[in-house]
Design a protein around this motif. Structure first.
Motif, PDB file in Angstrom:
ATOM      1  N   UNK A   1       0.647  -1.060   0.004  1.00  0.00           N
ATOM      2  CA  UNK A   1      -0.068  -0.042   0.051  1.00  0.00           C
ATOM      3  C   UNK A   1       0.810   1.297  -0.146  1.00  0.00           C
ATOM      4  N   UNK A   2       0.540   2.154  -0.800  1.00  0.00           N
ATOM      5  CA  UNK A   2       1.394   3.471  -0.721  1.00  0.00           C
ATOM      6  C   UNK A   2       0.594   4.540  -0.200  1.00  0.00           C
ATOM      7  N   UNK A   3       1.565   5.459   0.681  1.00  0.00           N
ATOM      8  CA  UNK A   3       0.925   6.569   1.352  1.00  0.00           C
ATOM      9  C   UNK A   3       0.177   7.535   0.244  1.00  0.00           C
ATOM     10  N   UNK A   4      -0.939   8.331   0.898  1.00  0.00           N
ATOM     11  CA  UNK A   4      -1.407   9.284  -0.004  1.00  0.00           C
ATOM     12  C   UNK A   4      -0.892  10.599   0.242  1.00  0.00           C
ATOM     13  N   UNK A   5      -0.294  11.010   1.338  1.00  0.00           N
ATOM     14  CA  UNK A   5       0.190  12.317   1.709  1.00  0.00           C
ATOM     15  C   UNK A   5       1.690  11.964   2.042  1.00  0.00           C
ATOM     16  N   UNK A   6       2.502  13.141   1.905  1.00  0.00           N
ATOM     17  CA  UNK A   6       3.962  13.130   2.212  1.00  0.00           C
ATOM     18  C   UNK A   6       4.237  12.968   3.471  1.00  0.00           C
ATOM     19  N   UNK A   7       5.239  12.627   3.836  1.00  0.00           N
ATOM     20  CA  UNK A   7       5.523  12.167   5.211  1.00  0.00           C
ATOM     21  C   UNK A   7       5.594  13.438   6.373  1.00  0.00           C
ATOM     22  N   UNK A   8       6.195  14.554   5.802  1.00  0.00           N
ATOM     23  CA  UNK A   8       6.186  15.801   6.345  1.00  0.00           C
ATOM     24  C   UNK A   8       4.653  16.064   6.734  1.00  0.00           C
ATOM     25  N   UNK A   9       3.721  16.072   5.898  1.00  0.00           N
ATOM     26  CA  UNK A   9       2.260  16.210   6.114  1.00  0.00           C
ATOM     27  C   UNK A   9       1.753  15.384   7.224  1.00  0.00           C
ATOM     28  N   UNK A  10       2.123  14.072   6.930  1.00  0.00           N
ATOM     29  CA  UNK A  10       1.696  13.001   7.718  1.00  0.00           C
ATOM     30  C   UNK A  10       1.836  13.052   9.040  1.00  0.00           C
ATOM     31  N   UNK A  11       3.104  13.449   9.559  1.00  0.00           N
ATOM     32  CA  UNK A  11       3.636  13.603  10.731  1.00  0.00           C
ATOM     33  C   UNK A  11       3.281  15.127  11.417  1.00  0.00           C
ATOM     34  N   UNK A  71      -1.321   6.351  10.509  1.00  0.00           N
ATOM     35  CA  UNK A  71      -0.835   5.149   9.631  1.00  0.00           C
ATOM     36  C   UNK A  71      -0.169   5.624   8.362  1.00  0.00           C
ATOM     37  N   UNK A  72      -0.364   6.827   7.975  1.00  0.00           N
ATOM     38  CA  UNK A  72       0.160   7.417   6.812  1.00  0.00           C
ATOM     39  C   UNK A  72       1.663   7.633   6.875  1.00  0.00           C
ATOM     40  N   UNK A  73       2.148   8.110   8.239  1.00  0.00           N
ATOM     41  CA  UNK A  73       3.627   8.212   8.544  1.00  0.00           C
ATOM     42  C   UNK A  73       3.974   6.774   8.885  1.00  0.00           C
ATOM     43  N   UNK A  74       3.538   5.677   9.174  1.00  0.00           N
ATOM     44  CA  UNK A  74       3.884   4.240   9.592  1.00  0.00           C
ATOM     45  C   UNK A  74       4.161   3.795   8.022  1.00  0.00           C
ATOM     46  N   UNK A  75       3.529   3.972   7.166  1.00  0.00           N
ATOM     47  CA  UNK A  75       3.751   3.532   5.741  1.00  0.00           C
ATOM     48  C   UNK A  75       4.884   4.382   5.094  1.00  0.00           C
ATOM     49  N   UNK A  76       5.031   5.534   5.441  1.00  0.00           N
ATOM     50  CA  UNK A  76       6.503   6.109   4.932  1.00  0.00           C
ATOM     51  C   UNK A  76       7.642   5.559   5.384  1.00  0.00           C
TER      52      UNK A  76
END
Length: 87
Positions: A1-11, A71-76
């Motif tokens: 599964x790929x993240x939807x938002x960037x790492x900076x935005x997620x965190x 979850x997005x941050x963890x995907x990154x």
């Protein structure tokens, strides 16, 4: 599964959501207990528990943001460990 938002935005969203949950929970508890500073004035709301219910709904929405962004941050993190190239 790929993240939807960037790492900076997620965190960033994760940290902001955590602080929002803490602050709104405190405000909700104060309204629920009808603290005199929040419901005692002339221009203040008269029904503290009704305001508290609305604030707690906002807390639930921020909890959803916290879960999604976390979850997005963890995907990154998972993607960066596998050697993916970040462009």
């Amino acid at each position: 599964m790929k993240p939807v938002v960037s790492a900076m935005q997620a965190w960033s969203c994760t940290v902001i959501s955590a602080f929002a949950i803490i602050i709104l929970s405190v405000l909700g508890l104060l309204f629920k207990n009808e603290h005199h500073e929040l419901v005692g004035g002339e221009d203040d709301p008269e029904d503290g528990p009704a305001v508290a219910a609305t604030v707690f709904i906002a807390v639930l929405i921020y909890a959803g943001f916290l879960v999604f962004c976390g979850l997005q941050g963890l995907l990154h993190l998972r993607e960066s460990r596998r050697g993916a190239i970040a462009l």
